[in-house]
Design an enzyme around this catalytic site. Structure first.
Site, PDB file in Angstrom:
ATOM      1  N   HIS A  18      82.583  11.718  12.306  1.00  0.00           N
ATOM      2  CA  HIS A  18      82.446  10.239  12.137  1.00  0.00           C
ATOM      3  C   HIS A  18      83.807   9.696  12.401  1.00  0.00           C
ATOM      4  CE1 HIS A  18      80.577   6.769  10.578  1.00  0.00           C
ATOM      5  NE2 HIS A  18      81.726   6.443   9.970  1.00  0.00           N
ATOM      6  N   GLU A  19      84.904  10.111  11.846  1.00  0.00           N
ATOM      7  CA  GLU A  19      86.226   9.534  11.675  1.00  0.00           C
ATOM      8  C   GLU A  19      86.599   9.602  13.075  1.00  0.00           C
ATOM      9  OE1 GLU A  19      86.791   7.386   9.507  1.00  0.00           O
ATOM     10  OE2 GLU A  19      85.097   8.073   7.833  1.00  0.00           O
ATOM     11  N   HIS A  22      85.872   6.781  15.225  1.00  0.00           N
ATOM     12  CA  HIS A  22      86.686   5.691  15.063  1.00  0.00           C
ATOM     13  C   HIS A  22      88.140   5.796  15.537  1.00  0.00           C
ATOM     14  CE1 HIS A  22      83.774   3.810  12.565  1.00  0.00           C
ATOM     15  NE2 HIS A  22      83.815   4.746  11.421  1.00  0.00           N
TER      16      HIS A  22
END
Length: 417
Positions: A18-19, A22
């Site tokens: 997920h990170e 980003h």
């Protein structure tokens, strides 16, 4: 201990992907990423590479990518402030020291008159000899404040300097990478284990299960149940699930000969439902191309299912009491781990999809809430007031924390009392 390790690895992998989404799209947009963190709370270990510090933190309940300009990292130098500056080979400031205890021997001292560390990148004031001087700030300059160093972020490297599209991609990429992770895990599962077929053939029989006790054998083909013709595994599974603790008559074909058995499915709790199971698995086939198709279809089907469950929550078909938090996920992981690595892989993919969908909900403090604000900005042609947006997100964070406490307490009561 094994459950704890499995939980940390699964949750860590999901949060990392997920990170990573980003991070990658922020870097592609030219945004300075100050920290890439897995976990929350106190830092356990940290490693600095380039302009980013990579950390693992104590609590395995999330993570974050801290981008320049997203937090209160602006440095405001007021007139009369005394600072130390170090110059590089071309006469630009490459180190700005805010605390006199940290001054270095090669420092120049400056009483600040004016400074702009973001856009015009300069500082001017009076030096030790009371002469008025002006220095340019290097784009890779650092600030030392009470011994803690951080990079100065020029305005064009800050999150809010980018277009709505670039910011939206940097935020949307987090949930997107959760779906990508699910696809990769489902695909790997099919490559290593095989792809379940829809033929009503018996492949694996669990020990001490109703199927084993009845005399069902590997290779048997189910042709009918209670007189109803069966042509697919899905039909057979649905019939079994709808009849817990109900004797069923199975018509089989075994080595070309007809066989009839009576099997009573066990009753198994599945969320709000009680379903029947007899302890069998479908046959598997190996196919490289089919594995990628399986990964895509499973990701799609689980996404639709989770959205349907969210719809049930909205319509009141089940309540907050039925939701699970970290404790519930831990206990579910403990149960799944009993059935081997392939089941853990499937569980990881489902959790990753779930996290991706939850983050896309248009709620304050979540990625979906931020995307909603970007949508308003695109329609209005100008950004929402930062203080108002920050207040909305703050309230959202508080409400999410309350929800987390309620859900966790429900989990504790459910599993330990």
């Amino acid at each position: 201990m094994e459950t704890a390790i499995a939980f940390i690895l699964i949750f860590g992998s999901i949060v990392f992907f997920h990170e990573l989404g980003h991070f990658i799209f922020a870097k592609r947009a030219g945004i300075m990423v100050r920290e890439f963190a897995i976990g929350m709370g106190p830092k356990l270990i940290g490693y600095t590479k380039g302009e980013t510090v990579y950390t693992i933190r104590l609590l395995p309940i999330g993570g974050y990518v801290r981008m320049a300009g997203e937090d209160l990292d602006a440095i405001d130098l007021q007139p009369g402030y005394r600072v130390g500056v170090r110059l590089n080979d071309v006469g630009e400031v490459d180190l700005l020291v805010m605390n006199q205890k940290n001054y270095l021997p090669d420092m120049h001292f400056l009483e600040v008159e004016r400074a702009d560390l973001m856009k015009d990148m300069y500082i001017e004031g009076y030096d030790e000899s009371e002469q008025f001087v002006r220095y340019s700030i290097a784009r890779d300059a650092k600030v030392n404040e009470s011994g803690r160093e951080s990079l100065i972020a020029p305005f064009d490297r800050q999150f809010h300097s980018k277009t709505v599209g670039q910011r939206s991609l940097a935020i949307f990429a987090g949930p997107l990478f959760n779906f990508i992770l699910a696809f990769l895990v489902f695909t790997a599962l099919a490559l290593f284990r095989g792809i379940p077929t829809d033929e009503p053939l018996i492949s694996t029989i669990m020990a001490d299960s109703p199927a084993a006790e009845s005399g069902l054998m590997q290779g048997d083909e189910v042709t009918a149940i209670d007189g109803q013709a069966i042509s697919s595994w899905e039909e057979m599974a649905l019939t079994i699930q709808e009849n817990p603790e109900t004797p069923l008559t199975f018509d089989l074909e075994r080595d070309g000969q007809p066989v009839t058995l009576e099997i009573t499915p066990n009753a198994v709790e599945n969320g709000e439902q009680t379903i029947g199971q007899i302890g069998i698995q479908s046959p598997l086939e190996k196919s490289v191309l089919g594995s990628f198709t399986y990964g895509a279809t499973q990701t799609y089907e689980w996404t639709i299912l989770i959205f349907q469950l969210l719809g049930n929550l909205i319509t009141g078909q089940f309540s907050i009491d039925d939701l699970s938090g970290p404790v519930g996920i831990y206990k579910a992981t403990e149960e799944v781990a009993k059935f081997g690595i392939f089941n853990l892989m499937n569980w990881t993919a489902v959790l990753s999809i779930n996290l991706g969908i939850m983050n896309l909900l248009p709620l304050p403090a979540l990625d979906g809430g931020r995307l909603l604000f970007f949508g308003f900005e695109a329609l209005r042609g100008r950004p929402i007031d930062k203080q108002r947006e920050g207040m909305v997100h703050f309230v959202g964070i508080m409400l999410l924390m309350v929800l987390m406490v309620v859900v966790t307490w429900n989990d504790i009561q459910r599993f330990f009392f």
